[in-house]
Design a protein around this motif. Structure first.
Motif, short mmCIF file in Angstrom:
data_model
loop_
_atom_site.label_atom_id
_atom_site.label_comp_id
_atom_site.label_asym_id
_atom_site.label_seq_id
_atom_site.Cartn_x
_atom_site.Cartn_y
_atom_site.Cartn_z
N LEU A 148 16.01 1.29 15.39
CA LEU A 148 15.39 2.38 14.44
C LEU A 148 15.07 3.20 14.65
CD1 LEU A 148 12.35 -1.12 14.30
CD2 LEU A 148 14.30 -0.56 13.09
N LEU A 149 15.30 4.06 13.03
CA LEU A 149 15.60 5.59 13.19
C LEU A 149 14.64 5.84 12.30
CD1 LEU A 149 19.67 6.21 13.71
CD2 LEU A 149 17.60 6.54 15.68
N VAL A 150 13.89 6.99 12.35
CA VAL A 150 12.73 7.33 11.36
C VAL A 150 13.36 8.85 10.21
CG1 VAL A 150 11.27 5.66 12.34
CG2 VAL A 150 11.52 8.72 12.76
N GLU A 151 13.12 8.78 9.38
CA GLU A 151 13.39 10.30 8.87
C GLU A 151 11.92 10.51 8.25
OE1 GLU A 151 16.02 11.97 4.85
OE2 GLU A 151 16.78 10.55 6.14
N GLN A 152 11.89 12.28 8.77
CA GLN A 152 10.57 12.48 8.25
C GLN A 152 11.14 14.18 8.50
OE1 GLN A 152 6.97 12.55 9.76
NE2 GLN A 152 7.86 11.67 11.80
N PHE A 153 9.50 14.61 6.23
CA PHE A 153 10.05 16.25 6.78
C PHE A 153 9.63 15.86 7.64
CE2 PHE A 153 7.81 19.68 5.01
CZ PHE A 153 9.31 20.77 4.36
N ARG A 154 9.43 17.75 8.15
CA ARG A 154 9.11 18.26 9.35
C ARG A 154 8.67 20.00 9.01
NH1 ARG A 154 6.58 15.24 13.07
NH2 ARG A 154 8.27 14.12 14.27
N VAL A 155 7.41 20.48 8.91
CA VAL A 155 7.27 21.36 8.30
C VAL A 155 8.33 22.65 9.17
CG1 VAL A 155 5.31 23.53 8.58
CG2 VAL A 155 4.68 20.72 7.73
N LEU A 182 11.29 22.81 10.37
CA LEU A 182 12.20 22.77 10.07
C LEU A 182 12.76 23.26 8.41
CD1 LEU A 182 13.64 19.87 11.70
CD2 LEU A 182 13.53 21.84 12.41
N GLY A 183 11.21 23.30 7.58
CA GLY A 183 11.16 23.47 6.34
C GLY A 183 12.24 22.54 5.85
N ARG A 184 12.55 21.42 6.20
CA ARG A 184 13.36 19.46 6.01
C ARG A 184 13.74 18.66 6.31
NH1 ARG A 184 19.05 20.42 7.92
NH2 ARG A 184 18.33 21.88 10.18
N ASN A 185 14.02 17.14 6.41
CA ASN A 185 13.53 16.17 6.60
C ASN A 185 14.24 16.24 8.30
OD1 ASN A 185 12.53 15.45 4.91
ND2 ASN A 185 13.84 13.80 3.60
N ALA A 189 26.82 0.45 16.97
CA ALA A 189 27.67 0.53 15.97
C ALA A 189 27.66 2.16 14.96
CB ALA A 189 29.39 -0.83 16.14
N GLU A 190 27.28 1.26 13.68
CA GLU A 190 27.14 2.39 13.80
C GLU A 190 26.46 3.69 13.30
OE1 GLU A 190 26.53 0.75 9.43
OE2 GLU A 190 28.08 -1.29 10.16
N VAL A 191 25.94 4.30 14.74
CA VAL A 191 24.75 5.74 14.56
C VAL A 191 25.90 6.59 14.57
CG1 VAL A 191 23.43 6.16 17.10
CG2 VAL A 191 22.82 4.04 15.96
N PRO A 192 27.23 7.36 15.06
CA PRO A 192 27.06 7.93 15.32
C PRO A 192 28.08 8.16 13.63
CG PRO A 192 28.24 6.89 17.15
CD PRO A 192 27.79 5.46 16.38
N SER A 193 28.33 7.79 12.71
CA SER A 193 28.37 7.99 11.91
C SER A 193 27.47 8.19 10.82
CB SER A 193 30.06 6.38 10.96
OG SER A 193 29.14 6.04 11.06
N PHE A 194 26.54 7.22 11.07
CA PHE A 194 24.89 7.04 10.46
C PHE A 194 24.43 8.96 10.61
CE2 PHE A 194 20.08 7.07 9.54
CZ PHE A 194 20.51 6.58 8.82
N ILE A 195 24.73 9.02 12.25
CA ILE A 195 23.67 10.64 11.90
C ILE A 195 24.57 11.38 11.64
CG2 ILE A 195 23.82 12.03 14.37
CD1 ILE A 195 23.08 9.80 15.47
N ALA A 196 25.93 11.40 11.50
CA ALA A 196 27.01 12.51 11.20
C ALA A 196 26.65 12.55 9.37
CB ALA A 196 28.86 12.24 11.77
N ALA A 197 26.86 12.13 8.39
CA ALA A 197 26.56 11.52 6.90
C ALA A 197 25.37 12.30 7.02
CB ALA A 197 26.33 9.94 6.35
N GLY A 237 22.16 17.83 5.16
CA GLY A 237 21.16 18.65 5.65
C GLY A 237 20.13 18.64 6.04
N VAL A 238 19.75 17.22 6.64
CA VAL A 238 18.36 16.48 7.48
C VAL A 238 19.13 16.73 8.45
CG1 VAL A 238 17.95 14.62 8.58
CG2 VAL A 238 18.99 14.53 5.72
#
Length: 180
Positions: free
Chosen positions: A52-59, A61-64, A150-158, A163-164
């Protein structure tokens, strides 16, 4: 100034807010959490082998930013005496919609010790049961990403290519160190 002189210098609070404090100690400046607040970072894997990974806007950084689920301990009224395990379980459910049956403490770590005094406790959550949609509080807009191991490295790269921002703690997943 030597390290010993820094250690002997009385810390001077330059600024203090609700959550952080800026401190000068000799010529060294750094920030720390206010009021004894700490954090829990949660390594959570479903029975289906999805992390379980999460994505959120971080002030700042000015981006997700792509991250492991995490939350503060002792930041809310009534939660000042929470244990790491209790706060981690609450934060995991709030952010991802998954409730763990067990939380294992893996250790305390420091994210950027040359600039920040903050530490976090890394925990592993197991026995996950989906009880909601997650997404965080009304002030957060968290997107939950269940990613097959198994898909974590490619997910992080994508996500990086999109721009995340990528939280440094995701190196744990790329090294596979804590997943054995």
């Amino acid at each position: 100034m030597t390290l010993r002189q820094v250690q002997d210098a009385a810390p001077e609070v330059m600024w203090e807010g609700r959550f952080i404090t800026a401190v000068r100690e000799g010529t060294w400046e750094y920030v720390r959490r206010a009021r004894g607040i700490t954090a829990a970072v949660i390594l959570a894997e479903t029975d289906e082998g999805e992390l379980l990974l999460v994505e959120q806007f971080r002030v700042p950084l000015g981006r997700n930013c792509l991250e492991l689920p995490a939350g503060l301990i002792g930041d809310d009224d009534g939660g000042e005496c929470d244990t790491v395990e209790k706060a981690a379980a609450r934060e995991l459910e709030e952010e991802t919609g998954y409730r763990p049956s067990h939380i294992e403490v893996l250790g305390e770590f420091y994210s950027s010790p040359g600039m920040v005094a903050e530490s976090f406790t890394l925990v592993r959550a197991t026995g996950l049961r989906c009880v909601g949609t997650g997404g965080g509080t009304e002030h957060e807009d968290i997107v939950v990403h269940p990613v097959p191991r198994a898909e974590v490295p490619s997910f992080i790269a994508a996500k990086r290519a999109e721009g995340v921002g990528i939280d440094v703690k995701l190196l744990l997943l790329l090294a596979d160190k804590f997943l054995a």
